[in-house]
Design an enzyme around this catalytic site. Structure first.
Site, PDB file in Angstrom:
ATOM      1  CE1 TYR A  47     -12.128   1.113   5.098  1.00  0.00           C
ATOM      2  CE2 TYR A  47     -11.163   2.715   6.608  1.00  0.00           C
ATOM      3  CZ  TYR A  47     -11.047   1.886   5.517  1.00  0.00           C
ATOM      4  OH  TYR A  47      -9.863   1.803   4.827  1.00  0.00           O
TER       5      TYR A  47
ATOM      6  CG  ASP B 163      -9.949   3.190   0.878  1.00  0.00           C
ATOM      7  OD1 ASP B 163     -10.406   2.861   1.981  1.00  0.00           O
ATOM      8  OD2 ASP B 163      -8.743   3.420   0.676  1.00  0.00           O
ATOM      9  CG  HIS B 164     -10.747   6.357   3.183  1.00  0.00           C
ATOM     10  ND1 HIS B 164      -9.596   7.064   3.225  1.00  0.00           N
ATOM     11  CD2 HIS B 164     -10.485   5.163   3.788  1.00  0.00           C
ATOM     12  CE1 HIS B 164      -8.646   6.324   3.809  1.00  0.00           C
ATOM     13  NE2 HIS B 164      -9.186   5.175   4.157  1.00  0.00           N
TER      14      HIS B 164
ATOM     15  CB  CYS C 219      -4.280   3.435  -2.347  1.00  0.00           C
ATOM     16  SG  CYS C 219      -5.384   4.487  -1.383  1.00  0.00           S
TER      17      CYS C 219
ATOM     18  CG  HIS D 124      -7.281   0.505  -1.138  1.00  0.00           C
ATOM     19  ND1 HIS D 124      -6.518   0.868  -0.044  1.00  0.00           N
ATOM     20  CD2 HIS D 124      -7.587  -0.797  -0.962  1.00  0.00           C
ATOM     21  CE1 HIS D 124      -6.359  -0.189   0.748  1.00  0.00           C
ATOM     22  NE2 HIS D 124      -6.995  -1.208   0.208  1.00  0.00           N
TER      23      HIS D 124
ATOM     24  CG  HIS E  50      -1.938   1.027   1.274  1.00  0.00           C
ATOM     25  ND1 HIS E  50      -1.681   2.343   1.569  1.00  0.00           N
ATOM     26  CD2 HIS E  50      -3.262   0.951   0.993  1.00  0.00           C
ATOM     27  CE1 HIS E  50      -2.812   3.036   1.487  1.00  0.00           C
ATOM     28  NE2 HIS E  50      -3.794   2.212   1.134  1.00  0.00           N
TER      29      HIS E  50
HETATM   30  C1  DNO Z   1      -6.765   3.268   5.389  1.00  0.00           C
HETATM   31  C2  DNO Z   1      -6.013   2.203   4.804  1.00  0.00           C
HETATM   32  C3  DNO Z   1      -4.645   1.942   5.416  1.00  0.00           C
HETATM   33  C4  DNO Z   1      -4.158   0.646   4.855  1.00  0.00           C
HETATM   34  C5  DNO Z   1      -2.803   0.251   5.308  1.00  0.00           C
HETATM   35  C6  DNO Z   1      -2.325  -0.935   4.522  1.00  0.00           C
HETATM   36  O1  DNO Z   1      -7.934   3.345   5.220  1.00  0.00           O
HETATM   37  O2  DNO Z   1      -5.942   2.340   3.431  1.00  0.00           O
HETATM   38  O3  DNO Z   1      -4.759   1.821   6.795  1.00  0.00           O
HETATM   39  O4  DNO Z   1      -4.991  -0.368   5.282  1.00  0.00           O
HETATM   40  O5  DNO Z   1      -1.922   1.288   5.184  1.00  0.00           O
HETATM   41  O6  DNO Z   1      -1.306  -1.533   5.205  1.00  0.00           O
END
Ligand code: DNO
Length: 407
Positions: free
Chosen positions: A379, A362-363, A282, A309, A244
């Site tokens: 989340y 994500d988020h 991401c 992501h 990531h």
């Molecule tokens: C946040 C995530 C990070 C991710 C870590 C992967 O929402 O994208 O916490 O899980 O960095 O190791």
């Protein structure tokens, strides 16, 4: 739909249930054994037990499949002593390797991890109010500098920023009351969901001191050392690594950062050339830098894209950002989705069994009923549901348009 739709679940204590996730339309679960302390091996039994809980409802007879698969581990944290190359790193790497072997035995195909020092993802405000009343996560540079210089009082911090910004940060600091200062401190260093470390101000400063002689070059070597040992085992075990990126993708507190750009990515993918040494795209993290060409990254490194992501960010004039809704903001989500679907077609053409790339929204924003509930920042169910529904529609639209067949 051909991408595997997944959802991050924080385990049995997550206010979002497995049934909620199924109803949202996801089929893959992304989770971790958060209860295991950093550095310890994840046993085969513990993994099997969690997998059973995710995939089967044993409260009824006969047990019923939930229609969910544990598809991705996010994350097995890399111990600070490995990151700092301390003498016991080999022992800790051995534990990590054993965890990977166990993950392979129980059949979880992808392992997402990061190599950020001290802090995992970092924000300054978890409840920034948008014009429609929704709440978003945000990284405000003025708040961040106010914390770094005037609250943490990090040695040499002034050298990291321009004079105008420092003045602005000072005015901001002076305008904050005690509660606001405390809230800012907690937001930055107490650990967001999924970050396994949490600090007090003193512990935090002590941690930063440990890095005073570790620059990017040394830190990159430490990542290489780790990868050279771990990636071959991942390959043998059938577990695809997916690093990531740094979030945000620039140095914080003078700490080293080595997974922020395409150049960084190219380097680490080259350390062990195999699809088992891959990455998490991401879009929200890489996308904060205008010089990261997300579509180009998928085109050039797609074969090693093991997890996506998908989220968008909106930059501001001070190099900060807030999280935009999934199809708005600075990320060209159409372009990224098209590039991912093209990569998928390439894999299908050569019969790669892993052509269905796992992705997750994500988020999300905090919206509707979730505004009054206790949720994990970024989340909450309804915001993520909105994001996933939009991404799913985008994917279907692109597939039906035939654009994946164009060069
Ligand atoms: C946040 C995530 C990070 C991710 C870590 C992967 O929402 O994208 O916490 O899980 O960095 O190791």
């Amino acid at each position: 739909m051909s991408l595997e739709q997944t959802w991050r679940w924080y385990g049995p204590s997550d206010p979002v249930t497995l049934q909620d996730i199924r109803q949202a339309g996801a089929t893959g679960i992304v989770t971790a054994l958060h209860e295991i302390p950093n550095g310890e091996t994840w046993s085969e039994d513990a993994l099997r037990e969690r997998k059973r809980l995710i995939e089967w409802d044993d409260n009824i007879t006969p047990p019923k499949s939930r229609g969910l698969t544990w598809s991705v581990i996010e994350s097995i944290p890399v111990h600070e002593d490995i990151k700092q190359a301390r003498p016991n790193r080999d022992k800790l790497i051995e534990n990590y390797i054993q965890s990977i072997r166990n993950v392979g035995k129980v059949g979880i195909p992808v392992l997402c991890y990061n190599f950020m020092p001290v802090v995992d993802w970092t924000r300054t405000n978890l409840k920034m109010e948008l014009e429609d009343g929704a709440r978003a996560l945000c990284f405000d540079m003025t708040d961040f500098v106010a914390f770094d210089i005037f609250m943490l009082r990090r040695k040499g911090a002034e050298e990291s920023y321009e004079g105008e910004l420092i003045k602005k940060a000072q005015r901001r600091y002076e305008s904050m009351n005690r509660e606001q200062r405390y809230e800012l401190e907690r937001t930055i260093i107490a650990g967001l969901p999924g970050a396994e470390e949490s600090y007090t101000l003193e512990q935090f400063q002590a941690k930063l001191d440990e890095y005073k002689d570790i620059d990017d070059t040394i830190y990159r070597e430490n990542l290489k050392y780790f990868l050279e040992r771990v990636a071959p085992v991942a390959e043998e075990s059938g577990v695809k690594l997916a690093i990531h990126p740094d979030d945000p993708p620039f140095s914080l507190f003078g700490l080293p950062r080595v997974v922020s750009t395409e150049k960084d990515l190219k380097y680490l993918l080259g350390v062990y050339d195999s699809i088992y040494n891959g990455f998490t795209l991401c879009t929200g993290s890489y996308g904060v830098r205008a010089d990261n060409d997300l579509v180009g990254m998928v085109k050039r490194h797609g074969a090693k894209l093991n997890f996506a992501h998908l989220r968008s960010t909106q930059r501001d004039e001070l190099n900060g950002f807030h999280e935009a809704s999934h199809l708005q903001g600075d990320v060209d989500m159409y372009g990224v989705m098209l590039a991912i679907l093209k990569e998928q077609r390439k894999r299908q053409a050569v019969y790669r069994p892993d052509h269905s790339i796992p992705m997750r929204a994500d988020h999300g924003h905090t919206i509707l009923d979730d505004l009054d509930k206790k949720t994990n920042p970024g989340y909450s169910a309804i915001g993520l549901l909105r994001g996933m529904a939009e991404l799913r529609g985008l994917e279907l639209g692109i597939e039906r348009s035939g654009a994946v067949f164009n060069d």
